[in-house]
Design a protein around this motif. Structure first.
Motif, PDB file in Angstrom:
ATOM      1  N   ILE A 455       0.676  -1.402  -0.155  1.00 51.55           N
ATOM      2  CA  ILE A 455      -0.355   0.485  -0.628  1.00 51.55           C
ATOM      3  C   ILE A 455       0.876   1.343  -0.200  1.00 51.55           C
ATOM      4  O   ILE A 455       1.894   1.380   0.639  1.00 51.55           O
ATOM      5  CB  ILE A 455      -1.264   0.275   0.786  1.00 51.55           C
ATOM      6  N   LEU A 456       0.347   2.370  -0.550  1.00 54.58           N
ATOM      7  CA  LEU A 456       0.602   3.233  -1.116  1.00 54.58           C
ATOM      8  C   LEU A 456      -0.039   4.502  -0.625  1.00 54.58           C
ATOM      9  O   LEU A 456      -0.797   4.742  -2.042  1.00 54.58           O
ATOM     10  CB  LEU A 456       2.417   3.725  -2.011  1.00 54.58           C
ATOM     11  N   MET A 457      -0.023   5.002   0.043  1.00 54.56           N
ATOM     12  CA  MET A 457      -1.205   6.108   0.671  1.00 54.56           C
ATOM     13  C   MET A 457      -0.805   7.748   0.756  1.00 54.56           C
ATOM     14  O   MET A 457       0.636   7.685   0.988  1.00 54.56           O
ATOM     15  CB  MET A 457      -1.500   5.745   1.531  1.00 54.56           C
ATOM     16  N   VAL A 458      -1.213   8.660  -0.182  1.00 54.67           N
ATOM     17  CA  VAL A 458      -0.681   9.674  -0.229  1.00 54.67           C
ATOM     18  C   VAL A 458      -1.656  10.511   1.069  1.00 54.67           C
ATOM     19  O   VAL A 458      -3.324   9.701   1.504  1.00 54.67           O
ATOM     20  CB  VAL A 458      -1.279  10.717  -0.996  1.00 54.67           C
ATOM     21  N   SER A 459      -1.472  11.148   2.288  1.00 61.13           N
ATOM     22  CA  SER A 459      -2.424  11.780   2.994  1.00 61.13           C
ATOM     23  C   SER A 459      -1.908  12.521   3.512  1.00 61.13           C
ATOM     24  O   SER A 459      -0.763  13.538   3.716  1.00 61.13           O
ATOM     25  CB  SER A 459      -2.594  10.524   4.615  1.00 61.13           C
ATOM     26  N   SER A 460      -2.698  14.355   4.066  1.00 63.87           N
ATOM     27  CA  SER A 460      -2.753  15.085   4.490  1.00 63.87           C
ATOM     28  C   SER A 460      -2.610  15.543   6.298  1.00 63.87           C
ATOM     29  O   SER A 460      -2.186  16.687   6.755  1.00 63.87           O
ATOM     30  CB  SER A 460      -3.693  16.205   3.632  1.00 63.87           C
ATOM     31  N   TYR A 461      -2.400  14.329   6.580  1.00 66.49           N
ATOM     32  CA  TYR A 461      -3.071  14.465   7.934  1.00 66.49           C
ATOM     33  C   TYR A 461      -2.381  13.724   8.441  1.00 66.49           C
ATOM     34  O   TYR A 461      -2.105  12.686   8.321  1.00 66.49           O
ATOM     35  CB  TYR A 461      -4.827  13.617   8.046  1.00 66.49           C
ATOM     36  N   LEU A 462      -1.393  14.270   9.090  1.00 63.36           N
ATOM     37  CA  LEU A 462       0.357  13.433  10.029  1.00 63.36           C
ATOM     38  C   LEU A 462      -0.171  12.638  10.779  1.00 63.36           C
ATOM     39  O   LEU A 462       0.381  11.727  10.771  1.00 63.36           O
ATOM     40  CB  LEU A 462       1.379  15.124  10.511  1.00 63.36           C
ATOM     41  N   PRO A 463      -1.122  13.051  11.678  1.00 63.72           N
ATOM     42  CA  PRO A 463      -1.503  11.304  12.855  1.00 63.72           C
ATOM     43  C   PRO A 463      -1.342  10.313  11.704  1.00 63.72           C
ATOM     44  O   PRO A 463      -1.526   9.107  12.873  1.00 63.72           O
ATOM     45  CB  PRO A 463      -2.218  11.894  13.439  1.00 63.72           C
ATOM     46  N   GLU A 464      -2.591   9.524  10.556  1.00 65.93           N
ATOM     47  CA  GLU A 464      -2.565   9.143  10.233  1.00 65.93           C
ATOM     48  C   GLU A 464      -1.558   8.275  10.017  1.00 65.93           C
ATOM     49  O   GLU A 464      -1.774   7.518   9.473  1.00 65.93           O
ATOM     50  CB  GLU A 464      -3.830   9.660   9.083  1.00 65.93           C
ATOM     51  N   LEU A 465      -0.571   8.935   8.872  1.00 66.49           N
ATOM     52  CA  LEU A 465       0.718   8.551   7.939  1.00 66.49           C
ATOM     53  C   LEU A 465       1.048   7.954   9.166  1.00 66.49           C
ATOM     54  O   LEU A 465       1.762   6.764   9.103  1.00 66.49           O
ATOM     55  CB  LEU A 465       1.409   9.838   7.357  1.00 66.49           C
ATOM     56  N   LEU A 466       1.987   8.344  10.962  1.00 66.26           N
ATOM     57  CA  LEU A 466       2.679   8.224  11.767  1.00 66.26           C
ATOM     58  C   LEU A 466       2.021   7.058  12.078  1.00 66.26           C
ATOM     59  O   LEU A 466       2.710   6.402  12.415  1.00 66.26           O
ATOM     60  CB  LEU A 466       2.457   9.190  12.636  1.00 66.26           C
ATOM     61  N   GLY A 467       0.386   7.133  12.392  1.00 68.42           N
ATOM     62  CA  GLY A 467      -0.207   5.590  13.006  1.00 68.42           C
ATOM     63  C   GLY A 467      -0.077   5.005  11.860  1.00 68.42           C
ATOM     64  O   GLY A 467      -0.187   3.509  12.831  1.00 68.42           O
ATOM     65  N   VAL A 468      -0.528   4.874  10.547  1.00 70.86           N
ATOM     66  CA  VAL A 468      -0.784   3.422   9.246  1.00 70.86           C
ATOM     67  C   VAL A 468       0.548   2.841   8.760  1.00 70.86           C
ATOM     68  O   VAL A 468       0.343   1.570   8.717  1.00 70.86           O
ATOM     69  CB  VAL A 468      -2.072   3.978   8.916  1.00 70.86           C
ATOM     70  N   CYS A 469       1.632   3.955   8.865  1.00 70.04           N
ATOM     71  CA  CYS A 469       2.208   3.889   8.042  1.00 70.04           C
ATOM     72  C   CYS A 469       3.465   3.048   8.744  1.00 70.04           C
ATOM     73  O   CYS A 469       4.105   3.270  10.053  1.00 70.04           O
ATOM     74  CB  CYS A 469       2.985   4.920   6.799  1.00 70.04           C
ATOM     75  N   ASP A 470       4.298   2.482   7.826  1.00 67.48           N
ATOM     76  CA  ASP A 470       5.304   1.516   8.022  1.00 67.48           C
ATOM     77  C   ASP A 470       6.382   2.731   8.416  1.00 67.48           C
ATOM     78  O   ASP A 470       7.168   2.527   9.115  1.00 67.48           O
ATOM     79  CB  ASP A 470       5.694   0.178   7.571  1.00 67.48           C
ATOM     80  N   ARG A 471       6.619   3.645   6.796  1.00 69.35           N
ATOM     81  CA  ARG A 471       7.736   3.978   6.729  1.00 69.35           C
ATOM     82  C   ARG A 471       6.850   5.343   5.695  1.00 69.35           C
ATOM     83  O   ARG A 471       5.849   5.081   5.008  1.00 69.35           O
ATOM     84  CB  ARG A 471       8.820   3.535   5.253  1.00 69.35           C
ATOM     85  N   VAL A 472       7.668   6.597   5.646  1.00 68.78           N
ATOM     86  CA  VAL A 472       6.996   7.670   5.652  1.00 68.78           C
ATOM     87  C   VAL A 472       8.078   8.336   4.451  1.00 68.78           C
ATOM     88  O   VAL A 472       8.648   8.753   4.898  1.00 68.78           O
ATOM     89  CB  VAL A 472       6.417   8.875   6.765  1.00 68.78           C
TER      90      VAL A 472
END
Length: 502
Positions: A455-472
């Motif tokens: 999964i490669l996901m774009v998000s403008s909501y930083l808590p979401e990226l830090l909470g869901v992703c393995d790498r950013v």
């Protein structure tokens, strides 16, 4: 004048026991709401909780079946939106209601133009508009500018200026930051604080709880058309509001099961589009979630669209599994690559078609003999995804356009699951949806990663990226930086890199 000067025993606006039915469906059941002068009330709830219906009753668009409303202690029952506006109740919807071909002044005074001898008084229109914009702290906007030449944030100011000109006493904003950058959001909040100091009662509707709690003084929660809680914001927590919204405690909004990254399935080297991206290199492995952060306009959407074959590529290489070379969206589907657009209403879904059609159109095999599509088999397939994703609907044949935003997003995701793609390109997968739907989508993403999907996901909501992703990875001015483990990042570091100040 300070905020405390406006507090009194009588609320600026009070709604008591509001009920509204649509046929057999009870949309509102005895809802109570109070908004005070010089305070911001955050009205929150899941999609379908009744927020929009309640505000349509307030604005005169719907007539309540029962209940009473008071405005500054006097009975208030508008027959239509014009009545409400004249009484001082203004609605600013997520989809702005401006005439783009008219000037700022013409929009601000539309329907209220000063007239003499049958002619509009242009000078007086300009003066009144300048005064309203000055009151909002934005005298820099020219009353003569055509609205379609203004950025979105400035257009929102024009809507608010129109409300101020009428003599707004209660201002309702519905998802006002859904299409704004972080900078525009901060400026909007500064404006709302100024309006609060002027004694205006503000009702702020948002799915972004952190924003709602930042700007509000008081909160109220609706669930299934019922008032389930209210209180002062300084003593509330997001967990408390989430529990009230969904009817249960959400112990872990960002689930993270044990994940094992496998082989690289998508590799990008020095990719450049016509305008953006300028230079993008990135790798994605099976069983991992990689996030792409950045400011609005950095080129994140263009990057994902180029990967899926929706945008032209000037140079660089994209490798999907063993294949390297140009590809159309049809070819990407064949390679089991799926794309979720950030704009589900315009290009992500066919709103006039049914849930069953939207879920199966990209992969119609096995829905009938000899290439035929049997409605019964299509409906059975769609119902399976409806049950699995908890989509609130009347059935597989309901038109997608009749669903709430969160349920529409689930339909768009269901299409990728039905196609059984291996690589998911998700552009703002939770934009504009309620926290309950977000929690479900986070759970789906986690399950996909544990099953070896990439999964490669774009998000403008930083808590979401830090909470869901393995790498950013962070994108700045069209360039993608190195994707690093989330353990090495925080919101401050990401914003520094996104603004180019790191």
């Amino acid at each position: 004048m300070t905020e405390d000067n406006f507090h009194c025993s009588i609320p600026r606006l009070e709604m008591r026991g509001i009920e509204k039915r649509f046929g057999a469906t009870r949309a509102l059941s005895g809802v109570n709401l109070a908004a005070e002068s010089g305070r911001v009330l955050a009205l929150v709830g899941e999609n379908g909780a009744g927020k929009s219906t309640l505000m349509k009753v307030l604005s005169g668009a719907h007539q309540p079946d029962a209940g009473e409303m008071w405005l500054e202690g006097k009975p208030y029952r508008p027959r239509n939106a014009h009545d409400a506006r004249l009484a001082g109740v203004a609605m600013i919807y997520q989809e702005l209601s401006l005439a783009p071909h008219l000037s700022v002044a013409e929009n601000v005074l539309l329907g209220m133009e000063p007239v003499r001898f049958g002619f509009n008084q242009r000078a007086e229109m300009t003066r009144r508009t300048q005064e309203a914009l000055r009151q909002l702290g934005h005298a820099d906007i020219s009353p003569e500018t055509r609205v379609d030449r203004l950025p979105l944030a400035a257009r929102q100011l024009v809507e608010i200026a129109r409300a101020i000109t009428v003599g707004c006493r209660v201002l309702v904003l519905d998802e006002p930051t859904s299409s704004l950058s972080a900078g525009d959001t901060h400026r909007l909040f500064d404006l709302l604080r100024r309006l609060r100091e002027q004694g205006i009662a503000v009702i702020y509707i948002s799915h972004v709880l952190e924003e709602a709690m930042e700007i509000s003084d008081h909160w109220a929660v609706l669930r299934d058309g019922v008032s389930v809680g209210e209180g002062d914001t300084p003593t509330a927590t997001t967990d408390q509001l989430i529990a009230l919204m969904v009817g249960r405690a959400v112990a872990d909004l960002y689930p993270r099961s044990s994940r094992t990254a496998g082989e690289v399935v998508l590799e990008v080297r020095d990719l450049a589009g016509v305008a953006k991206p300028v230079s993008a290199s990135l790798s994605l492995r099976r069983g991992e979630v990689v996030g792409l952060a950045g400011l609005v306009g950095a080129g994140r959407t263009e990057f994902l669209r180029a990967l899926f074959g929706l945008e032209p590529v000037r140079h660089g290489a994209i490798r999907v599994e063993a294949y390297v070379g140009p590809a159309s969206p049809a070819r990407r589907w064949q390679q089991n690559v799926g794309f979720l657009s950030e704009d589900r209403k315009v290009e992500g879904l066919a709103l006039s078609l049914s849930l069953a059609d939207n879920m199966t159109l990209s992969k119609l095999v096995n829905l009938g003999p000899g290439g035929l599509v049997l409605p019964s088999r299509q409906n059975t397939t769609a119902q399976r995804w409806i049950d699995r994703l908890g989509i609130r609907c009347h059935g597989p044949q309901q038109a997608v356009g009749q669903l709430s935003g969160g349920n529409q997003q689930k339909v768009a995701i269901a299409r990728l699951l039905q196609h059984d793609v291996d690589i998911f390109l998700l552009d703002e997968p939770t934009r504009g949806i309620d926290v309950g739907s977000k929690a479900q989508i986070y759970q789906i993403i986690d399950e996909l990663a544990t099953k070896g999907k990439a999964i490669l996901m774009v998000s403008s909501y930083l808590p979401e990226l830090l909470g869901v992703c393995d790498r950013v990875a962070v994108m700045c001015r069209g360039r993608v930086g190195e994707a690093r483990p989330v353990e090495e990042l925080d919101q401050h570091t990401i914003m520094q890199e996104a603004t180019g100040s790191a």
